[in-house]
Write an enzyme that holds these catalytic residues in place. Structure first.
Site, PDB file in Angstrom:
ATOM      1  N   LYS A 282      -2.107 -26.516 -46.770  1.00 18.02           N
ATOM      2  CA  LYS A 282      -1.066 -27.156 -47.583  1.00 18.02           C
ATOM      3  C   LYS A 282       0.183 -26.274 -47.658  1.00 18.02           C
ATOM      4  O   LYS A 282       1.301 -26.765 -47.591  1.00 18.02           O
ATOM      5  CB  LYS A 282      -1.597 -27.483 -48.987  1.00 18.02           C
ATOM      6  CG  LYS A 282      -2.509 -28.705 -49.025  1.00 18.02           C
ATOM      7  CD  LYS A 282      -1.745 -29.999 -48.699  1.00 18.02           C
ATOM      8  CE  LYS A 282      -2.602 -31.236 -48.799  1.00 18.02           C
ATOM      9  NZ  LYS A 282      -1.885 -32.449 -48.328  1.00 18.02           N
TER      10      LYS A 282
ATOM     11  N   TYR B   6      -7.996 -25.418 -47.145  1.00 20.72           N
ATOM     12  CA  TYR B   6      -7.173 -26.539 -47.606  1.00 20.72           C
ATOM     13  C   TYR B   6      -5.868 -26.007 -48.200  1.00 20.72           C
ATOM     14  O   TYR B   6      -4.779 -26.485 -47.856  1.00 20.72           O
ATOM     15  CB  TYR B   6      -7.961 -27.326 -48.654  1.00 20.72           C
ATOM     16  CG  TYR B   6      -7.211 -28.452 -49.320  1.00 20.72           C
ATOM     17  CD1 TYR B   6      -7.007 -29.667 -48.677  1.00 20.72           C
ATOM     18  CD2 TYR B   6      -6.724 -28.315 -50.626  1.00 20.72           C
ATOM     19  CE1 TYR B   6      -6.339 -30.713 -49.305  1.00 20.72           C
ATOM     20  CE2 TYR B   6      -6.064 -29.353 -51.259  1.00 20.72           C
ATOM     21  CZ  TYR B   6      -5.859 -30.548 -50.593  1.00 20.72           C
ATOM     22  OH  TYR B   6      -5.199 -31.572 -51.233  1.00 20.72           O
TER      23      TYR B   6
ATOM     24  N   SER C  55      -0.601 -29.265 -53.297  1.00 22.64           N
ATOM     25  CA  SER C  55      -1.712 -29.156 -54.237  1.00 22.64           C
ATOM     26  C   SER C  55      -1.688 -27.825 -54.984  1.00 22.64           C
ATOM     27  O   SER C  55      -1.113 -26.837 -54.510  1.00 22.64           O
ATOM     28  CB  SER C  55      -3.003 -29.255 -53.408  1.00 22.64           C
ATOM     29  OG  SER C  55      -4.092 -28.695 -54.077  1.00 22.64           O
TER      30      SER C  55
END
Lengths: 324, 324
Positions: free
Chosen positions: A154, A150, A126
């Protein structure tokens, strides 16, 4: 060949499965096109709407090694690992984010290592891996400085995919996807949820809130384009990725204002009035830490493609998703 | 205050403990100097050679959560997490590297999170986080592209330290240390082991092998300087690190030839003849993926310091370690 898609009941996973069924073939570990015999859709809920004997919907927790052991077998040649706890949710529930975004990824890669079958693994990363002070257009060699759990999770997943590939345990590729817009369905806990909501909800006659300023620049990709790039990312030769198996995919850079203008152009001024502009500091903090544009030179050289303009994305969304 | 040093029986951990005992004080969580009441040296072997009631030597596995729970308590204000499986070893034993370099780091940070006491955590990272094509002098904003499992594990540790700090679970700082030279003791499985061996062994009249070419550029730091920087890294205000709690420490850039020339200058031509030049491809591959020089602007601005020249490092090593 047998393919596993995690997050297979999700909208991206289901679409990917449909596209694969339609193609009928995918490049196998031998580098040659092979017939797709079976696609396992693993998710916490059962994948719906498939009427094809090749589809095998499995309900289970991807962070449970026993589930992964059952699903990924010696026959599995390809894994699309799409399942994730989205950004806003992972920020609110740190443990859950670590478990699904990181531990599950590791369990999947460990399973492949234990099997010794070196499957192709497509891992979706992402733009949230970026953060801090960045140039307006981010080059490929930019330092990653995630400003969300997050994003950190990732990056750790990318590092695993890279190292497991370097060691020859898998043939991995970690694709940093732009924000997908327009997602169908309901809003979710992603900080980027609004990037679909401000288009989807008004088109369905539903009021919605835009929590960021009109000037906010977004790096976007339509669902159609995302599926095409996920498959392309699978099909390319892993060795062509060189020393890093992680890659920022090409996308479309638009401001939120341009998104809304495109919506107005396609659907009219009344529809746009359903958007309420009301900034949310928590969402702004996360979204503004993401870059709004990338050079994506490596992605372009490797043949990944971007949407042409946002109005086309809105039109495609209406074609694909809006009830007539 | 109570301090925990993992790898506390190792040469760096022991030296750090001695220096801390001598100082007697360290900045506590309240930002003020506090008396050091107890230093726990945690390691797989018992720390030796201490005769100070403040030292508490604990033998245990840092990847065992029960051990960490016993050692890190509500009283622990500072943790120096130095323990690691070195690069060559982590490359040969992937599982052990993941367990000690990554899982143990996470267990330590999780313990701090569970306690809710927000201790200062100094995590030692490494130049091995870098790799791929790099400029001769590496800037602070360089993309990390580790080409070893050790490097990948260290980046993941940095990301945890950064995210746990951002979330307010710890007050962390991940310091990328240059290769330490001259280490006392026996050769180890680090790919960089030769960087101490080619100095240490000849000075003790022992033959040694240099597995890389004389032109190989190394980014080095003496043990004395390393200890000073570890303490400095603890003492600085965490907030001064801004959006990234990881940092490349300033060091000394020298070629292997310059290292040997310095040895000859200090100890004479006969000593240097004990070095056999015999390249080892596995070691070269790892060592050559590491940068030989850094700008280290952030580190300099934050007050970290480097050795002046390699001859001084050799002299200090003789003073500290070589038996008369």
């Amino acid at each position: 060949m047998h393919i596993v898609i995690t997050g297979g009941a999700g909208f991206l996973g289901s679409r990917l499965a449909r596209q694969l069924l339609q193609r009928g073939q995918l490049t196998g570990k031998d580098g040659k096109l092979q017939d797709i015999k079976r696609i396992t859709l693993l998710d916490v809920v059962a994948a719906q709407g498939f009427d094809d004997p090749r589809i095998d919907a499995v309900t289970g927790d991807i962070a449970d090694a026993a589930v992964i052991e059952r699903v990924i077998t010696a026959e599995t040649q390809s894994i699309f690992h799409l399942a994730a706890i989205v950004s806003g949710h992972a920020e609110a529930d740190f443990e859950l984010g670590m478990k699904i975004n990181f531990d599950a990824t590791r369990i999947i890669l460990e399973r492949a290592r234990a099997l010794g079958t070196k499957p192709r693994v497509v891992f979706t990363s992402s733009v949230a891996v970026f953060g801090g002070e960045l140039p307006a257009v981010v080059p490929d060699n930019t330092l990653l400085m995630p400003q969300s759990s997050y994003g950190a999770q990732k990056v750790m997943g990318e590092l695993l995919v890279n190292d497991y590939s370097r060691k020859g345990f898998i043939d991995g590729r970690a694709l940093r996807m732009p924000t997908i817009s327009v997602r169908p369905g309901a809003p979710n806990k992603a900080a980027s949820s609004f990037a679909s909501g401000i288009i989807r909800e008004p088109l369905n006659g539903v009021a919605t809130v835009c929590p960021v300023s009109p000037e906010t620049r977004m790096w976007l990709m339509s669902p159609r384009q995302a599926i095409a790039n996920l498959i392309h990312g699978h099909e390319i030769n892993g060795a062509d990725l060189g020393l890093s198996r992680f890659l920022s995919i090409d996308g479309l850079s638009v401001s939120v204002k341009q998104m809304v203008d495109a919506l107005e152009q396609v659907a009219g001024a009344e529809v746009v009035k359903l958007i309420e502009w009301k900034e949310d500091e928590a969402i702004k903090r996360i979204v503004n830490s993401w870059p709004g544009a990338f050079e994506a030179k490596r992605a372009k050289a490797l043949g990944f493609t971007a949407d042409a303009d946002f109005a086309s994305i809105v039109k495609a969304h209406i074609e694909d998703e809006v009830k007539k």
